[in-house]
Design a protein around this motif. Structure first.
Motif, PDB file in Angstrom:
ATOM      1  N   ILE A  26       0.861  -1.181   0.000  1.00 29.16           N
ATOM      2  CA  ILE A  26       0.000   0.000   0.000  1.00 29.16           C
ATOM      3  C   ILE A  26       0.893   1.225   0.000  1.00 29.16           C
ATOM      4  O   ILE A  26       1.820   1.349   0.802  1.00 29.16           O
ATOM      5  N   SER A  27       0.616   2.159  -0.905  1.00 29.96           N
ATOM      6  CA  SER A  27       1.399   3.389  -1.016  1.00 29.96           C
ATOM      7  C   SER A  27       0.572   4.568  -0.527  1.00 29.96           C
ATOM      8  O   SER A  27      -0.657   4.608  -0.704  1.00 29.96           O
ATOM      9  N   GLY A  28       1.243   5.526   0.103  1.00 28.96           N
ATOM     10  CA  GLY A  28       0.544   6.701   0.598  1.00 28.96           C
ATOM     11  C   GLY A  28       1.518   7.818   0.894  1.00 28.96           C
ATOM     12  O   GLY A  28       2.740   7.655   0.735  1.00 28.96           O
ATOM     13  N   ARG A  33      -0.843   8.757   8.590  1.00 27.41           N
ATOM     14  CA  ARG A  33      -1.139   7.896   9.733  1.00 27.41           C
ATOM     15  C   ARG A  33      -1.313   6.452   9.283  1.00 27.41           C
ATOM     16  O   ARG A  33      -1.902   6.175   8.227  1.00 27.41           O
ATOM     17  N   LEU A  34      -0.812   5.552  10.107  1.00 25.17           N
ATOM     18  CA  LEU A  34      -0.937   4.127   9.821  1.00 25.17           C
ATOM     19  C   LEU A  34      -2.407   3.738   9.647  1.00 25.17           C
ATOM     20  O   LEU A  34      -2.747   2.904   8.799  1.00 25.17           O
ATOM     21  N   GLU A  35      -3.276   4.348  10.422  1.00 28.97           N
ATOM     22  CA  GLU A  35      -4.711   4.075  10.336  1.00 28.97           C
ATOM     23  C   GLU A  35      -5.235   4.299   8.921  1.00 28.97           C
ATOM     24  O   GLU A  35      -6.030   3.508   8.405  1.00 28.97           O
ATOM     25  N   VAL A  65       3.851   7.176   9.443  1.00 28.03           N
ATOM     26  CA  VAL A  65       4.700   6.350   8.577  1.00 28.03           C
ATOM     27  C   VAL A  65       5.634   7.269   7.793  1.00 28.03           C
ATOM     28  O   VAL A  65       5.223   7.942   6.847  1.00 28.03           O
ATOM     29  N   GLU A  66       6.915   7.276   8.183  1.00 31.61           N
ATOM     30  CA  GLU A  66       7.889   8.170   7.566  1.00 31.61           C
ATOM     31  C   GLU A  66       8.781   7.469   6.550  1.00 31.61           C
ATOM     32  O   GLU A  66       9.384   8.118   5.691  1.00 31.61           O
ATOM     33  N   ILE A  67       8.912   6.133   6.652  1.00 33.35           N
ATOM     34  CA  ILE A  67       9.762   5.368   5.743  1.00 33.35           C
ATOM     35  C   ILE A  67       9.024   4.110   5.306  1.00 33.35           C
ATOM     36  O   ILE A  67       8.041   3.700   5.943  1.00 33.35           O
ATOM     37  N   ASP A  68       9.478   3.503   4.203  1.00 34.17           N
ATOM     38  CA  ASP A  68       8.907   2.225   3.791  1.00 34.17           C
ATOM     39  C   ASP A  68       9.015   1.231   4.945  1.00 34.17           C
ATOM     40  O   ASP A  68      10.028   1.204   5.661  1.00 34.17           O
ATOM     41  N   ALA A  69       7.982   0.431   5.147  1.00 35.18           N
ATOM     42  CA  ALA A  69       7.971  -0.434   6.323  1.00 35.18           C
ATOM     43  C   ALA A  69       7.235  -1.741   6.052  1.00 35.18           C
ATOM     44  O   ALA A  69       6.358  -1.815   5.188  1.00 35.18           O
ATOM     45  N   ARG A  70       7.633  -2.754   6.802  1.00 30.80           N
ATOM     46  CA  ARG A  70       6.896  -4.019   6.822  1.00 30.80           C
ATOM     47  C   ARG A  70       5.891  -3.931   7.955  1.00 30.80           C
ATOM     48  O   ARG A  70       6.261  -3.671   9.099  1.00 30.80           O
TER      49      ARG A  70
END
Length: 204
Positions: A26-28, A33-35, A65-70
């Motif tokens: 998912i890209s944003g 916000r993670l929500e 969410v500031e960086i690409d994450a799992r």
């Protein structure tokens, strides 16, 4: 060195990606916000998502969410997810009680096997069935308002002063023994409290 020509400087992206356990991405917007990222995923999930594990660390849905994450969503089917929910429900009850009975004290002390809590009221007579009905209606009203549960950081001195004013002696004693010089509290409207762990973003 066949790939050397493919390596180059690029402009920073203003978007980030979260990678889910099932392989979906998912890209944003960076800093979103993670929500909001997980609303897309929630639509296909039968169980309410109350938090998530981000790069191996449990986080609230208000996490930025500031960086690409799992990201592994945590739902109410899991123990951590239920703790998010119950903790939030407890705080909602406290806030509703505080608004209706501002001079009284409510303590929620002992969890029981069924997952309920033992509540005790001070500085007023025991609650009647009518009091409980009014309290339930107030909780439902706060759910409809859906104001955020806000995390705020206070100095230990400020935290102690607040709980002294509210008459919560046990929390004052707890803060006197805290080794850090600050305390993180949650706020809903003008009610503050200290909770051991994360909560959902809002009563809604």
């Amino acid at each position: 060195m066949e790939n050397q020509d493919q390596i180059q400087f690029v402009s920073p992206r203003d978007t980030v990606e979260i990678h889910l356990p099932d392989g979906q991405t998912i890209s944003g917007p960076r800093g979103g916000r993670l929500e909001d990222f997980l609303k897309v995923y929630q639509a296909a999930s039968r169980n309410p998502i109350t938090g998530a594990v981000v790069n191996g660390k449990l986080e609230e849905l208000s996490y930025s969410v500031e960086i690409d994450a799992r990201v592994k969503p945590v739902s109410m089917r899991e123990a951590d997810g239920m703790r998010f929910y119950r903790r939030s429900l407890t705080f909602l009850l406290e806030t509703a009680f505080h608004e209706i009975f501002p001079d009284a004290i409510l303590t929620i002390d002992h969890s029981v096997t069924s997952g309920g809590y033992y509540c005790q009221v001070y500085r007023r007579p025991p609650l009647t069935q009518e009091d409980l009905r009014v309290l339930e209606d107030k909780m439902k009203d706060l759910v409809k308002q859906d104001l955020p549960f806000t995390r705020i950081k206070l100095s230990i001195e400020e935290g102690i002063r607040y709980f002294e004013e509210q008459g919560y002696k046990s929390k004052v004693r707890l803060l006197h023994h805290r080794k850090k010089d600050y305390v993180t509290l949650y706020q809903l409207k003008d009610h503050l409290d200290y909770h051991h762990g994360y909560m959902v973003p809002s009563p809604g």
